[in-house]
Design an enzyme around this catalytic site. Structure first.
Site, PDB file in Angstrom:
ATOM      1  N   CYS A  63      -0.968 -12.342  -0.847  1.00 55.91           N
ATOM      2  CA  CYS A  63      -1.763 -11.166  -0.469  1.00 55.91           C
ATOM      3  C   CYS A  63      -3.111 -11.559   0.123  1.00 55.91           C
ATOM      4  CB  CYS A  63      -1.957 -10.251  -1.666  1.00 55.91           C
ATOM      5  SG  CYS A  63      -2.711 -11.081  -3.067  1.00 55.91           S
ATOM      6  N   VAL A 105       3.926   1.804  -1.293  1.00 60.64           N
ATOM      7  CA  VAL A 105       4.448   2.127  -2.636  1.00 60.64           C
ATOM      8  C   VAL A 105       3.273   2.438  -3.591  1.00 60.64           C
ATOM      9  CG1 VAL A 105       5.781   1.261  -4.599  1.00 60.64           C
ATOM     10  CG2 VAL A 105       6.590   0.846  -2.281  1.00 60.64           C
ATOM     11  N   THR A 162       0.843  -1.198   0.000  1.00 60.17           N
ATOM     12  CA  THR A 162       0.000   0.000   0.000  1.00 60.17           C
ATOM     13  C   THR A 162       0.880   1.251   0.000  1.00 60.17           C
ATOM     14  OG1 THR A 162      -1.725  -1.189   1.161  1.00 60.17           O
ATOM     15  CG2 THR A 162      -1.795   1.215   1.346  1.00 60.17           C
ATOM     16  N   GLU A 182      -3.157  -2.951  -6.893  1.00 62.16           N
ATOM     17  CA  GLU A 182      -3.476  -4.241  -6.258  1.00 62.16           C
ATOM     18  C   GLU A 182      -2.583  -4.340  -5.029  1.00 62.16           C
ATOM     19  OE1 GLU A 182      -5.769  -6.441  -7.225  1.00 62.16           O
ATOM     20  OE2 GLU A 182      -6.366  -5.473  -9.093  1.00 62.16           O
TER      21      GLU A 182
HETATM   22  P1  NAD Z   1       7.829  -5.435  -4.065  1.00 64.24           P
HETATM   23  O1  NAD Z   1       8.876  -5.080  -3.115  1.00 64.24           O
HETATM   24  O2  NAD Z   1       8.122  -6.471  -5.042  1.00 64.24           O
HETATM   25  O3  NAD Z   1       7.366  -4.062  -4.738  1.00 64.24           O
HETATM   26  C1  NAD Z   1       6.424  -4.029  -5.776  1.00 64.24           C
HETATM   27  C2  NAD Z   1       6.993  -3.216  -6.926  1.00 64.24           C
HETATM   28  O4  NAD Z   1       7.141  -1.855  -6.545  1.00 64.24           O
HETATM   29  C3  NAD Z   1       8.343  -3.702  -7.392  1.00 64.24           C
HETATM   30  O5  NAD Z   1       8.341  -3.846  -8.793  1.00 64.24           O
HETATM   31  C4  NAD Z   1       9.290  -2.623  -6.900  1.00 64.24           C
HETATM   32  O6  NAD Z   1      10.403  -2.440  -7.738  1.00 64.24           O
HETATM   33  C5  NAD Z   1       8.428  -1.390  -6.902  1.00 64.24           C
HETATM   34  N1  NAD Z   1       8.860  -0.376  -5.940  1.00 64.24           N
HETATM   35  C6  NAD Z   1       9.315  -0.590  -4.670  1.00 64.24           C
HETATM   36  N2  NAD Z   1       9.582   0.590  -4.061  1.00 64.24           N
HETATM   37  C7  NAD Z   1       9.292   1.569  -4.960  1.00 64.24           C
HETATM   38  C8  NAD Z   1       9.335   3.006  -4.938  1.00 64.24           C
HETATM   39  N3  NAD Z   1       9.745   3.680  -3.862  1.00 64.24           N
HETATM   40  N4  NAD Z   1       8.938   3.672  -6.052  1.00 64.24           N
HETATM   41  C9  NAD Z   1       8.512   2.999  -7.140  1.00 64.24           C
HETATM   42  N5  NAD Z   1       8.453   1.654  -7.207  1.00 64.24           N
HETATM   43  C10 NAD Z   1       8.828   0.941  -6.154  1.00 64.24           C
HETATM   44  O7  NAD Z   1       6.540  -5.949  -3.401  1.00 64.24           O
HETATM   45  P2  NAD Z   1       6.123  -5.798  -1.941  1.00 64.24           P
HETATM   46  O8  NAD Z   1       5.672  -4.400  -1.726  1.00 64.24           O
HETATM   47  O9  NAD Z   1       7.099  -6.414  -1.012  1.00 64.24           O
HETATM   48  O10 NAD Z   1       4.875  -6.790  -2.054  1.00 64.24           O
HETATM   49  C11 NAD Z   1       4.227  -7.210  -0.944  1.00 64.24           C
HETATM   50  C12 NAD Z   1       2.918  -6.464  -0.809  1.00 64.24           C
HETATM   51  O11 NAD Z   1       2.185  -6.603  -2.011  1.00 64.24           O
HETATM   52  C13 NAD Z   1       2.049  -7.024   0.280  1.00 64.24           C
HETATM   53  O12 NAD Z   1       1.407  -5.968   0.944  1.00 64.24           O
HETATM   54  C14 NAD Z   1       1.029  -7.853  -0.476  1.00 64.24           C
HETATM   55  O13 NAD Z   1      -0.186  -8.017   0.208  1.00 64.24           O
HETATM   56  C15 NAD Z   1       0.875  -7.042  -1.718  1.00 64.24           C
HETATM   57  N6  NAD Z   1       0.411  -7.890  -2.816  1.00 64.24           N
HETATM   58  C16 NAD Z   1      -0.817  -7.646  -3.316  1.00 64.24           C
HETATM   59  C17 NAD Z   1      -1.298  -8.441  -4.325  1.00 64.24           C
HETATM   60  C18 NAD Z   1      -2.653  -8.218  -4.913  1.00 64.24           C
HETATM   61  O14 NAD Z   1      -2.919  -8.805  -5.962  1.00 64.24           O
HETATM   62  N7  NAD Z   1      -3.513  -7.419  -4.309  1.00 64.24           N
HETATM   63  C19 NAD Z   1      -0.515  -9.488  -4.817  1.00 64.24           C
HETATM   64  C20 NAD Z   1       0.743  -9.678  -4.285  1.00 64.24           C
HETATM   65  C21 NAD Z   1       1.211  -8.873  -3.280  1.00 64.24           C
END
Ligand code: NAD
Length: 458
Positions: free
Chosen positions: A249, A197, A195, A215
Site C-alpha cells: 500500500c 470496499v 477504498t 486502512e
Molecule cells: P482484498 O481483496 O483482500 O479485500 C480486503 C478485504 O475486504 C478482504 O478480507 C475481503 O474479503 C473483503 N471484501 C472484499 N469485497 C468485499 C465486499 N464487497 N464486502 C465486504 N467485504 C469485502 O484486498 P484488496 O482490496 O485487493 O487490497 C488491496 C488494496 O488494499 C490496495 O488499495 C492497497 O493499497 C490497500 N491496502 C492498504 C493497506 C493500508 O494499511 N493502508 C495495506 C494493504 C493494502
C-alpha cells in the site's frame, strides 16, 4: 480453503460476547499473556507462515520473515513494555473552577472488534491490529483475505493453537462471510483493503453507529529534487517499488522529477534492480509475483509498451511481471488512472517543486508522499503545501516501522490510525470519569435554581 459456514457466525458472536461480559479480557495479565503468545506464534511458526505466503504468490520467504513476522514481534515487545502505562487511568487537572473534582480518562475496551485484512501482507495486516485490540482488552474476530488462501488458513490454525479461543476467533471466507460479520454483534471494525470496499464497510458501520478504522490505498507520489543523492535515491525507490512485487500500500506509485533528474535516475534504479534480482528476475527467488491472474491481467493492461524504457516482460503462467519503468507518461495514460499495486514505475516530468505540489494537490490525498532532496527547507515546503497519510523524506515505506508514529491514511486513503500507543487508543473508548466530593455542595450553590443576576454574573 474451507470457508466458515455462515450459520456458525452467530454462535461465534455469542461465545465471544459471553467471554467479554465475563470481564476476562479486562485483566491486564490476560492481555499480556495473549500478546506473549502472539509473539511466540510469530517466532515459532515463522517458516510455516513464509511457506504459506510463498504458495500464495511466490513471495520470497525473507519478505514474510522481515516484514510480517519481524514487525509483528517488535510491535508485541513494544506493547508489552508499555501496556501498564497505557491502560492506567490518566488523572487530569485544568482550571481552578473544577479543582474539587478528581478527573480521569479511563480507557475501556469496546467489546468485540472485527479485523478485516487484505492479502498483500497476510499476517501483518491481521495480527498487528490484533495486538492493539488485545492490549485494549477486547475480544476479536479476524477475517483474513480469501485472495491469499494458504496464508488465511495458517492464520486460522495458529490463532486457534496459540491464543484464547473463547475470545479470539478467525472466520474464513469472502464477501458473504464479511457481510455476515458486519451485520453481527460487533462493536468496532478495523478494515484494510481497497477504498471501494472501505466505503461498503463504512456504510455497514454507520448502520450500527460503531467506530470504524479504514486502512486503504491510493497512488503514492515521489518527488525527486535535482539536488537529491541520485545513487541512494535510485536504490531506495527500486527497493520500495518491487518488494512484494509492488503490492504494498505504501509503495511509490509514480515519480515526479525534472527531465535532467529522470535521465540520471533511471540507470540507478535499473542498477539496483539488477543487483537485487539479476538480469533475469523471473528466475530470482528474491522476486515476488502477482497474487492472481486477475491482478496480473489488470497490471499488464497498464503497461504501454511504447513508453517502456526498462523491463516490460510478463509471463501469464507464473503471474510474473518484470520490474518496469515507463517514461513520457501523462495523466491520460491508463497507468495514472488507478493505484498500480504492481511493479510498474511511471515517471512524469515536472519543472520544479511548485509543479509537483500542484500535481499532487489536484488528486486524492495519498496514503504516503515521498520527497528526495538534500534541502530540508524544500522538504518542509512540500510537506506544508500538501496532505498525505504519512511522509518519508529521503526514503520510502520506512515511516511505517517506528511504533511511536501513527500509521494511517487521510481522505480516500483512509480514516484513523494504529501502531504502538495509537493502536491501544484506536481500540479503546476513552471514558471520562469525574469524582465529585459531597463536601463541595456549598461551592455549587450558583448552579441551582431559582436563578438571579448575581448567580449568572461571571
Ligand atoms: P482484498 O481483496 O483482500 O479485500 C480486503 C478485504 O475486504 C478482504 O478480507 C475481503 O474479503 C473483503 N471484501 C472484499 N469485497 C468485499 C465486499 N464487497 N464486502 C465486504 N467485504 C469485502 O484486498 P484488496 O482490496 O485487493 O487490497 C488491496 C488494496 O488494499 C490496495 O488499495 C492497497 O493499497 C490497500 N491496502 C492498504 C493497506 C493500508 O494499511 N493502508 C495495506 C494493504 C493494502
Amino acid at each position: 480453503m474451507t470457508e466458515t459456514p455462515l450459520d456458525n457466525i452467530p454462535n461465534i458472536f455469542q461465545e465471544l460476547r459471553a467471554s467479554f461480559n465475563s470481564g476476562k479480557t479486562k485483566s491486564i495479565a490476560w492481555r499480556k499473556r495473549q500478546i506473549e503468545q502472539l509473539y511466540k506464534m510469530c517466532d515459532e511458526q515463522k517458516e510455516v507462515f513464509a511457506s504459506a505466503a510463498h504458495a500464495d504468490f511466490h513471495r520470497p520467504s525473507a519478505e514474510t520473515l522481515l516484514y510480517d513476522c519481524g514487525v509483528i514481534r517488535n510491535e508485541c515487545i513494544h506493547t508489552l513494555n508499555h501496556i501498564d502505562e497505557w491502560a492506567r487511568d490518566e488523572y487530569r487537572s485544568d482550571s481552578l473552577a473544577y479543582a474539587t473534582m478528581d478527573k480521569c480518562v479511563h480507557p475501556e475496551p469496546f467489546g468485540i472488534c472485527l479485523i478485516i485484512g487484505a492479502w498483500n501482507y497476510p499476517f501483518l495486516l491481521t495480527l498487528s491490529p490484533l495486538i492493539g485490540a488485545l492490549a485494549a482488552g477486547n475480544c476479536a474476530i479476524i477475517k483474513p483475505s480469501e485472495l491469499a488462501s494458504n496464508s488465511a488458513v495458517i492464520v486460522a490454525k495458529m490463532v486457534e493453537r496459540y491464543l484464547d479461543p473463547s475470545c479470539i476467533r478467525v472466520v474464513l471466507g469472502a464477501v458473504d462471510q464479511t457481510q455476515a460479520l458486519l451485520k453481527g454483534d460487533v462493536d468496532h471494525v478495523f478494515y484494510t483493503g481497497s477504498t471501494m470496499v472501505g466505503k461498503i464497510v463504512m456504510r455497514a458501520a454507520a448502520e450500527k453507529m460503531i467506530p470504524v478504522v479504514l486502512e486503504c490505498g491510493g497512488k503514492c507520489p515521489v518527488y525527486i529534487a535535482d539536488d537529491a543523492n541520485i545513487e541512494v535515491t535510485g536504490k531506495r525507490i527500486a527497493w520500495g517499488k518491487t518488494i512484494n512485487c509492488g503490492q504494498t500500500c505504501l509503495a511509490p506509485d509514480y515519480l515526479l522529477c525534472s527531465k535532467k533528474t529522470e535521465s540520471r535516475l533511471i540507470p540507478e534504479i535499473a542498477k539496483a534492480w539488477q543487483s537485487f534480482y539479476t538480469d533475469d528476475p523471473i528466475n530470482s527467488d528474491s522476486y515476488c509475483h502477482m497474487v492472481n491472474e486477475r491482478h496480473f491481467e489488470r497490471v499488464k493492461k497498464l503497461i504501454d509498451t511504447t513508453k517502456v524504457v526498462y523491463g516490460g516482460q510478463t509471463d501469464a503462467k507464473q503471474n510474473y511481471i518484470a520490474p518496469t519503468i515507463m517514461t513520457n507518461v501523462n495523466t491520460a495514460d491508463k497507468v495514472m488512472q488507478e493505484e498500480i499495486f504492481g511493479p510498474l514505475l511511471p515517471i512524469i516530468t515536472v519543472n520544479n517543486e511548485r509543479e509537483a505540489i500542484e500535481f499532487i494537490n489536484t488528486r486524492p490525498k495519498p496514503l504516503a508522499l515521498y520527497v528526495f532532496t538534500s534541502n530540508k527547507n524544500l522538504a518542509n515546503t512540500i510537506i506544508n503545501s500538501t496532505s498525505s497519510g504519512s511522509t518519508c523524506v529521503n526514503d520510502v515505506i520506512f515511516q511505517i516501522a517506528p511504533p511511536c508514529l501513527p500509521f494511517g491514511g487521510v481522505g480516500e486513503s483512509g480514516l484513523g490510525n494504529y501502531h504502538g500507543k495509537y493502536s491501544f487508543d484506536t481500540f479503546s473508548h476513552m471514558r471520562s470519569v469525574a469524582y465529585s466530593p459531597m463536601w463541595s455542595e456549598f461551592l455549587l450553590a450558583k448552579r441551582n435554581p431559582p436563578y438571579n443576576q448575581k448567580k449568572t454574573a461571571t
